[in-house]
Design a protein around this motif. Sequence first.
Motif, PDB file in Angstrom:
ATOM      1  N   GLY A  87      -4.790   5.180 -11.502  1.00 14.44           N
ATOM      2  CA  GLY A  87      -5.101   4.815 -10.392  1.00 14.44           C
ATOM      3  C   GLY A  87      -4.597   5.682  -9.625  1.00 14.44           C
ATOM      4  O   GLY A  87      -4.878   5.405  -8.741  1.00 14.44           O
ATOM      5  N   ALA A 127     -15.067   4.474  -9.671  1.00 14.58           N
ATOM      6  CA  ALA A 127     -14.525   3.769  -8.239  1.00 14.58           C
ATOM      7  C   ALA A 127     -13.999   4.837  -7.555  1.00 14.58           C
ATOM      8  O   ALA A 127     -14.712   4.882  -6.324  1.00 14.58           O
ATOM      9  CB  ALA A 127     -12.565   2.879  -9.147  1.00 14.58           C
ATOM     10  N   LYS A 128     -13.951   5.977  -8.074  1.00 13.86           N
ATOM     11  CA  LYS A 128     -13.702   7.226  -7.118  1.00 13.86           C
ATOM     12  C   LYS A 128     -14.981   7.151  -6.773  1.00 13.86           C
ATOM     13  O   LYS A 128     -15.019   7.927  -5.324  1.00 13.86           O
ATOM     14  CB  LYS A 128     -13.274   8.328  -8.292  1.00 13.86           C
ATOM     15  CG  LYS A 128     -11.828   8.627  -8.114  1.00 13.86           C
ATOM     16  CD  LYS A 128     -11.344   9.694  -9.147  1.00 13.86           C
ATOM     17  CE  LYS A 128     -11.742   9.092  -9.566  1.00 13.86           C
ATOM     18  NZ  LYS A 128     -10.715  10.682 -10.787  1.00 13.86           N
ATOM     19  N   VAL A 180      -8.140   7.153  -7.407  1.00 15.42           N
ATOM     20  CA  VAL A 180      -8.229   6.335  -6.423  1.00 15.42           C
ATOM     21  C   VAL A 180      -6.811   5.691  -5.773  1.00 15.42           C
ATOM     22  O   VAL A 180      -7.321   4.680  -3.888  1.00 15.42           O
ATOM     23  CB  VAL A 180      -8.196   5.492  -7.257  1.00 15.42           C
ATOM     24  CG1 VAL A 180      -8.778   3.630  -6.222  1.00 15.42           C
ATOM     25  CG2 VAL A 180      -9.832   5.503  -8.189  1.00 15.42           C
ATOM     26  N   LEU A 204     -16.337   5.533  -3.646  1.00 14.47           N
ATOM     27  CA  LEU A 204     -15.478   5.027  -2.136  1.00 14.47           C
ATOM     28  C   LEU A 204     -16.162   6.402  -1.987  1.00 14.47           C
ATOM     29  O   LEU A 204     -15.934   7.022  -0.476  1.00 14.47           O
ATOM     30  CB  LEU A 204     -13.835   5.351  -2.483  1.00 14.47           C
ATOM     31  CG  LEU A 204     -13.357   4.304  -3.527  1.00 14.47           C
ATOM     32  CD1 LEU A 204     -11.488   4.536  -3.857  1.00 14.47           C
ATOM     33  CD2 LEU A 204     -13.628   2.809  -1.917  1.00 14.47           C
ATOM     34  N   ALA A 219     -10.313   0.259 -11.329  1.00 19.00           N
ATOM     35  CA  ALA A 219      -9.773   1.952 -10.450  1.00 19.00           C
ATOM     36  C   ALA A 219      -8.165   1.765 -11.329  1.00 19.00           C
ATOM     37  O   ALA A 219      -7.761   3.225 -11.794  1.00 19.00           O
ATOM     38  CB  ALA A 219      -8.671   1.486  -9.437  1.00 19.00           C
ATOM     39  N   ASN A 226     -12.074   4.499 -13.643  1.00 23.87           N
ATOM     40  CA  ASN A 226     -11.654   4.878 -12.600  1.00 23.87           C
ATOM     41  C   ASN A 226     -12.967   6.004 -11.876  1.00 23.87           C
ATOM     42  O   ASN A 226     -12.559   6.454 -10.934  1.00 23.87           O
ATOM     43  CB  ASN A 226     -10.403   4.912 -12.667  1.00 23.87           C
ATOM     44  CG  ASN A 226     -10.315   6.879 -13.298  1.00 23.87           C
ATOM     45  OD1 ASN A 226     -10.412   7.559 -12.627  1.00 23.87           O
ATOM     46  ND2 ASN A 226     -10.276   6.895 -15.225  1.00 23.87           N
TER      47      ASN A 226
END
Length: 455
Positions: free
Chosen positions: A441, A408-409, A444, A412, A399, A405
């Motif tokens: 981050g 991670a995005k 995120v 999610l 993140a 990142n």
Amino acid sequence: MSAEQLNENELLGSILQNDSSDDEPMNYANSLLVQTQDSIIENSFERNYFDSFNKSFERMSIGSAGSPISPYQQISNSFDAHSYSTRDNSIIYKGEDHGQKRPGYMSPGHSRIPHKSNYNQNWQPIVDVNDDIKLTQDIDNMCGNQMLSRKVQKIFEQGRPDQKELIFNKIERSCFQFSKDVFGNYLVQRVFEKGSHNQQQRLFNKLKPHFYDLAKNNFGCRVIQKIIECIQYDESLQNQLLQYIQPQTKSLIYDQYGNYVLLKALETLQPQKLAFILKPIEETLHYMCSQTYGCKIIFKILEVFPLEYTETILQKAVANNKLYSQEFGNYILQFALSQMKHIDLISNFIYHNIEALCMNKYASNTVEKFVDIANAQQFEILTALFIQPPQQPLFLNLATNPFGNYVAKKYLLICDPLIVAPLLKMLDHRCLAYIKKSEYGQRVYALLEKLTTTA
């Protein structure tokens, strides 16, 4: 009193007697002298002005074969009233008084730009190259000279037909040398772009024996690429070009400039004409997977050929782990994922190298593509990897990473909230605060906050 003294007295008396009557003529003459001096100043200014005009305008003449600023011109010095009033600022051309104002003359206070009607109606701007000798010299000195190259290119594009023919004849005789020159190759390309069909055909035939040599030259390969562009609708010329390229395909694959030519052929010509390239690509696949342009060629082959022709190439490429960190190699892996090919092979490699791949600029694109097509089972595996180890979860590192990142995005945004719940439960306030303060981050953190509120 002598006779000489008597004559002097008579002459003096005559002058004194006529002094009052001559005042007005003398004043008038003085006035004319001042005006004439002003006129001479005006004419001098105009002479300097007209000297700045180009040579074409200077060749114009009125009543004389000389130029309007001829050295034979003289301002009339007549001071009699009739002459000054009827022949104002008259000019003597070669000793002849024509009694007319100089071309372009305007009275003081008016614009000194000559009226359009004074121009020769057939006047044309001076051409950059005044004669064939100068143009020939420019072509001969063009190699290594950027300014001359641009100049000759512009003349070939916009010049007169005779100039274009002269340029082409010079280029045709030395086209191989020009094609290998740092600036001369641009002129050869321009001939193929703007020349007539006959000129293109003649230049093509002239360069044909040198196709292979030019394809491996850093400047000549540009000419070959331009030829490929220009013959994309000419079947005959395409076949002739490919006859010279096909026997040397493997050599061009290994050459840093030859692969540009192969790539241009794949982008421009019909795939069925290039089927001969598939076998050499399979044989050199390991090398090509390690090269930027090799990866571009492989990717272009996968795009233009049907899958049944490229299955072997794709299978071997996916098995090469170097592709993940290659600038264009990751596109090959993404292509395989989009075609739902070899997903198990790719996913297993991602699971075992998740952190290193997510934090690599190019490999993170492949992981992001995998997240985009992952099913529920694969998301559960990813979630289990993200929450390990408990002391410093992997997700926390992703993140806050410049490239991780993005993974991670994507995770999610797509993952089912029920699957992502264990991750949300594990991230305490300390972890969320750390993500929020991070430069990468914040997006995120916004998604995490939204998911937490929804849950």
